[in-house]
Design a protein around this motif. Structure first.
Motif, PDB file in Angstrom:
ATOM      1  N   CYS A   1     -13.674  -5.676  -9.960  1.00  0.00           N
ATOM      2  CA  CYS A   1     -14.561  -5.841  -8.814  1.00  0.00           C
ATOM      3  C   CYS A   1     -14.606  -4.544  -8.000  1.00  0.00           C
TER       4      CYS A   1
ATOM      5  N   HIS B   1     -18.834  -7.979  -4.448  1.00  0.00           N
ATOM      6  CA  HIS B   1     -20.073  -8.360  -5.124  1.00  0.00           C
ATOM      7  C   HIS B   1     -20.389  -7.461  -6.317  1.00  0.00           C
TER       8      HIS B   1
ATOM      9  N   PRO C   1     -24.861 -10.723  -8.284  1.00  0.00           N
ATOM     10  CA  PRO C   1     -24.319 -11.387  -7.087  1.00  0.00           C
ATOM     11  C   PRO C   1     -25.353 -11.812  -6.044  1.00  0.00           C
ATOM     12  N   TRP C   2     -26.609 -11.344  -6.159  1.00  0.00           N
ATOM     13  CA  TRP C   2     -27.580 -11.543  -5.062  1.00  0.00           C
ATOM     14  C   TRP C   2     -28.292 -12.873  -5.236  1.00  0.00           C
TER      15      TRP C   2
ATOM     16  N   ALA D   1     -25.506 -14.973  -1.473  1.00  0.00           N
ATOM     17  CA  ALA D   1     -24.903 -13.853  -2.196  1.00  0.00           C
ATOM     18  C   ALA D   1     -23.389 -13.996  -2.338  1.00  0.00           C
ATOM     19  N   LEU D   2     -22.928 -13.695  -3.553  1.00  0.00           N
ATOM     20  CA  LEU D   2     -21.484 -13.727  -3.825  1.00  0.00           C
ATOM     21  C   LEU D   2     -20.791 -12.633  -3.015  1.00  0.00           C
ATOM     22  N   GLY D   3     -19.661 -12.987  -2.433  1.00  0.00           N
ATOM     23  CA  GLY D   3     -18.899 -12.019  -1.651  1.00  0.00           C
ATOM     24  C   GLY D   3     -19.437 -11.836  -0.246  1.00  0.00           C
TER      25      GLY D   3
ATOM     26  N   GLY E   1     -16.565 -14.183  -3.513  1.00  0.00           N
ATOM     27  CA  GLY E   1     -16.934 -13.197  -4.525  1.00  0.00           C
ATOM     28  C   GLY E   1     -15.751 -12.747  -5.345  1.00  0.00           C
TER      29      GLY E   1
ATOM     30  N   CYS F   1     -24.319  -3.667  -7.626  1.00  0.00           N
ATOM     31  CA  CYS F   1     -24.771  -3.345  -6.269  1.00  0.00           C
ATOM     32  C   CYS F   1     -25.265  -1.910  -6.191  1.00  0.00           C
TER      33      CYS F   1
END
Ligand SMILES: [Zn+2]
Ligand SMILES: [Zn+2]
Length: 353
Positions: free
Chosen positions: A35, A72, A100-101, A123-125, A130, A160
């Motif tokens: 990550c 993310h 992730p979005w 969104a993740l995180g 996340g 990202c």
């Protein structure tokens, strides 16, 4: 599962135990292997974005709930499939980049695979846990991208920083390789943009920055020209360097000063793509907008389609990998503090034991 979570804004991340989610519907449970630690994690951790002029955008008001496992830029190994995951789309054991979005999953934007433009971000995180955790849930198999032979630590960053740059570049394309594309800011995103443009075969890449060091780094990354932005007359220097007004500027700073000199450098039909979150305001003379057919467009992260296309581009072997620094996942807090203190070149990526 274990998470290295924001429990209180601005306080050290805490290692906490949370129930491992059970994948429902089309969801997929993955074990996080990598990550990336993104600059925006610092804002999520602090709890607000600074909009400039003393204005702050509170993330709590936007619906961010603590405790939260940030992160993310995730790569993970598939552990368990929800009951509605289409057969053959993905299998336990598969290594995948996680888009992730995530949006609502049901609106026109989500259905068109423009999840990043959904008005209901999950969104993740950010709005759900996340990658600063041992496990993460992907919403749908179309959010999973096979990294193939790519280094998973580098591939994680495509979710990202990679698609943020790629999506902005797509908005100014197509352009001939010898038409100038001006990039404002030679930080992480700017250097990434140079690498992606090179991989796409673009030749005329003009990087604008205030710092001698960063302009030098841009040349090393493959920029064809640089422009010093440390004193007045930036537009004139851009025009001189490019041999005229330019068709495209991507502003990775996006503050009052950069927006002004970028806008003034546009030729008829030219596009200014605004990516950075530096803050400020701009005043636009309206008749020239119409008569010169100019475009000012914002760009925020990217779509699942763009993630797949970027991974394909990287798999072609022409995209220089970002420099990454690996850190053990339990040191998430130390990694975040290193980023805050500006002690990082390239990207930090947390790696599971
Ligand atoms: Zn990010
Ligand atoms: Zn939606």
């Amino acid at each position: 599962m274990r998470a290295w979570a924001v429990v209180e804004n601005g306080a050290p991340l805490q290692e906490i135990e949370v129930p491992t989610p059970e994948p429902r519907g089309t969801e997929i449970l993955l074990e996080v292997t990598h990550c990336g630690v993104c600059h925006s994690d610092l804002h999520i951790w602090e709890g607000y974005y600074d909009l400039g002029g003393g204005k702050k955008l509170s993330l709590k008001d936007r619906g961010v709930v603590l405790p939260l496992a940030m992160g993310h830029e995730i790569v993970g190994r598939v552990v368990k499939l929800g009951p509605e995951v289409p057969a053959g789309s993905v299998s336990p054991g598969d290594l995948r980049i996680v888009y992730p979005w995530v949006g609502c999953g049901a609106c026109d934007r989500c259905r068109a695979e423009e999840d990043n433009l959904c008005i209901t971000s999950r969104a993740l995180g950010v709005f759900q846990n996340g990658g600063y955790a041992t496990h993460v849930v992907a919403a749908h198999p179309r959010h999973l991208v096979d990294p193939g032979t790519l280094d998973p630590a580098v591939a994680a960053t495509y979710a990202c920083s990679g698609i943020t740059v790629y999506s902005a570049i797509r908005k100014v394309m197509p352009l001939r390789p010898d038409e100038p594309i001006v990039l404002v800011g030679a930080g992480g995103l700017g250097l990434n943009a140079v690498a992606i443009l090179r991989a796409m075969g673009h030749a005329r890449i003009v990087v604008v920055d205030v710092s001698d060091e960063k302009r030098e780094a841009a040349m090393q990354a493959g920029a064809s020209h640089t422009v010093d932005a440390s004193h007045d007359g930036v537009t004139a220097r851009i025009i001189e360097t490019c041999g005229g007004l330019v068709p495209a500027v991507i502003d990775f700073v996006n503050g009052t000063a950069t927006a002004r000199f970028a806008f003034n450098a546009l030729q008829k039909g030219g596009k200014l793509i605004q990516v950075g979150l530096f803050g400020g305001e701009m005043t636009i003379p309206l008749p020239p907008m119409a008569m010169r057919a100019l475009t000012i467009q914002g760009s925020y992260v990217g779509s699942p389609v763009e993630l797949r296309d970027l991974v394909k581009l990287a798999q072609g072997g022409k995209l220089a990998p970002l420099p990454v620094t690996r850190m053990p996942q339990p040191e998430a807090n130390a990694a975040l503090m290193r980023l805050r203190d500006g002690k990082v070149t390239g990207r930090m990526v947390l790696v599971a034991a």
